[in-house]
Design a protein around this motif. Structure first.
Motif, PDB file in Angstrom:
ATOM      1  N   HIS A 130      55.690 -62.083  22.091  1.00  0.00           N
ATOM      2  CA  HIS A 130      54.486 -61.410  22.580  1.00  0.00           C
ATOM      3  C   HIS A 130      54.648 -59.898  22.544  1.00  0.00           C
ATOM      4  N   GLU A 131      55.818 -59.403  22.918  1.00  0.00           N
ATOM      5  CA  GLU A 131      56.084 -57.955  22.893  1.00  0.00           C
ATOM      6  C   GLU A 131      55.978 -57.417  21.465  1.00  0.00           C
ATOM      7  N   ILE A 132      56.539 -58.140  20.519  1.00  0.00           N
ATOM      8  CA  ILE A 132      56.506 -57.719  19.114  1.00  0.00           C
ATOM      9  C   ILE A 132      55.073 -57.697  18.610  1.00  0.00           C
ATOM     10  N   LYS A 133      54.319 -58.758  18.903  1.00  0.00           N
ATOM     11  CA  LYS A 133      52.919 -58.841  18.475  1.00  0.00           C
ATOM     12  C   LYS A 133      52.110 -57.684  19.073  1.00  0.00           C
ATOM     13  N   MET A 190      49.268 -52.470  18.606  1.00  0.00           N
ATOM     14  CA  MET A 190      49.019 -51.139  19.159  1.00  0.00           C
ATOM     15  C   MET A 190      49.326 -50.034  18.152  1.00  0.00           C
ATOM     16  N   VAL A 191      50.410 -50.156  17.418  1.00  0.00           N
ATOM     17  CA  VAL A 191      50.737 -49.138  16.412  1.00  0.00           C
ATOM     18  C   VAL A 191      49.681 -49.153  15.313  1.00  0.00           C
ATOM     19  N   GLY A 192      49.204 -50.332  14.943  1.00  0.00           N
ATOM     20  CA  GLY A 192      48.145 -50.424  13.931  1.00  0.00           C
ATOM     21  C   GLY A 192      46.860 -49.749  14.375  1.00  0.00           C
ATOM     22  N   ILE A 193      46.459 -49.989  15.613  1.00  0.00           N
ATOM     23  CA  ILE A 193      45.253 -49.354  16.151  1.00  0.00           C
ATOM     24  C   ILE A 193      45.418 -47.831  16.172  1.00  0.00           C
ATOM     25  N   TYR A 194      46.569 -47.384  16.637  1.00  0.00           N
ATOM     26  CA  TYR A 194      46.844 -45.947  16.712  1.00  0.00           C
ATOM     27  C   TYR A 194      46.807 -45.314  15.320  1.00  0.00           C
ATOM     28  N   CYS A 195      47.466 -45.931  14.369  1.00  0.00           N
ATOM     29  CA  CYS A 195      47.548 -45.364  13.026  1.00  0.00           C
ATOM     30  C   CYS A 195      46.168 -45.305  12.370  1.00  0.00           C
ATOM     31  N   TYR A 214      61.598 -48.486  14.429  1.00  0.00           N
ATOM     32  CA  TYR A 214      62.512 -48.070  15.499  1.00  0.00           C
ATOM     33  C   TYR A 214      62.281 -48.924  16.755  1.00  0.00           C
ATOM     34  N   ALA A 215      61.036 -49.080  17.139  1.00  0.00           N
ATOM     35  CA  ALA A 215      60.709 -49.842  18.347  1.00  0.00           C
ATOM     36  C   ALA A 215      61.115 -51.311  18.207  1.00  0.00           C
ATOM     37  N   LEU A 216      60.923 -51.888  17.037  1.00  0.00           N
ATOM     38  CA  LEU A 216      61.312 -53.281  16.822  1.00  0.00           C
ATOM     39  C   LEU A 216      62.827 -53.444  16.874  1.00  0.00           C
ATOM     40  N   ARG A 217      63.560 -52.473  16.359  1.00  0.00           N
ATOM     41  CA  ARG A 217      65.025 -52.518  16.462  1.00  0.00           C
ATOM     42  C   ARG A 217      65.460 -52.434  17.918  1.00  0.00           C
TER      43      ARG A 217
END
Length: 102
Positions: free
Chosen positions: A3-6, A11-16, A36-39
């Motif tokens: 859920h965190e990854i999704k 959120m990054v997609g919306i922001y970009c 970076y965040a996923l790592r």
């Protein structure tokens, strides 16, 4: 953790899309931030018991990257209610009701 990854990817997609006017793929800056965040998520010591980052006692992001992720969350969070309401609601519930053990 899934859920965190999704949530992070959404959120990054919306922001970009909103700030860098991209369609379909992330700009290099946002792609690097997401990577970076996923790592960091992959190495989280809490594993599946991980709280939302704003409620976590351990801040595993570098200060600059943490600032960038906060910017993403502030922009994308309110917009998620319209685009991904169930994911937004689930994230909000986790943020409000999570209580760390101890």
């Amino acid at each position: 953790m899934k859920h965190e990854i999704k949530t992070l990817k959404i959120m990054v997609g919306i922001y970009c899309r909103g700030n860098h006017v991209t369609t379909g793929t992330l700009c290099p800056e946002c792609a690097a931030l997401l990577d970076y965040a996923l790592r960091r998520l992959d190495r989280c010591p809490f594993g599946d018991k991980k709280p939302v980052c704003s409620r976590c006692a351990v801040h595993c992001y570098k200060p600059e990257m943490r600032r960038r992720v906060i910017d993403v969350m502030r922009y994308a969070g309110p917009r998620m209610a319209w685009r991904h309401p169930l994911t937004a609601l689930s994230h909000l519930i986790k943020k409000i009701f999570y209580r760390p053990a101890g």
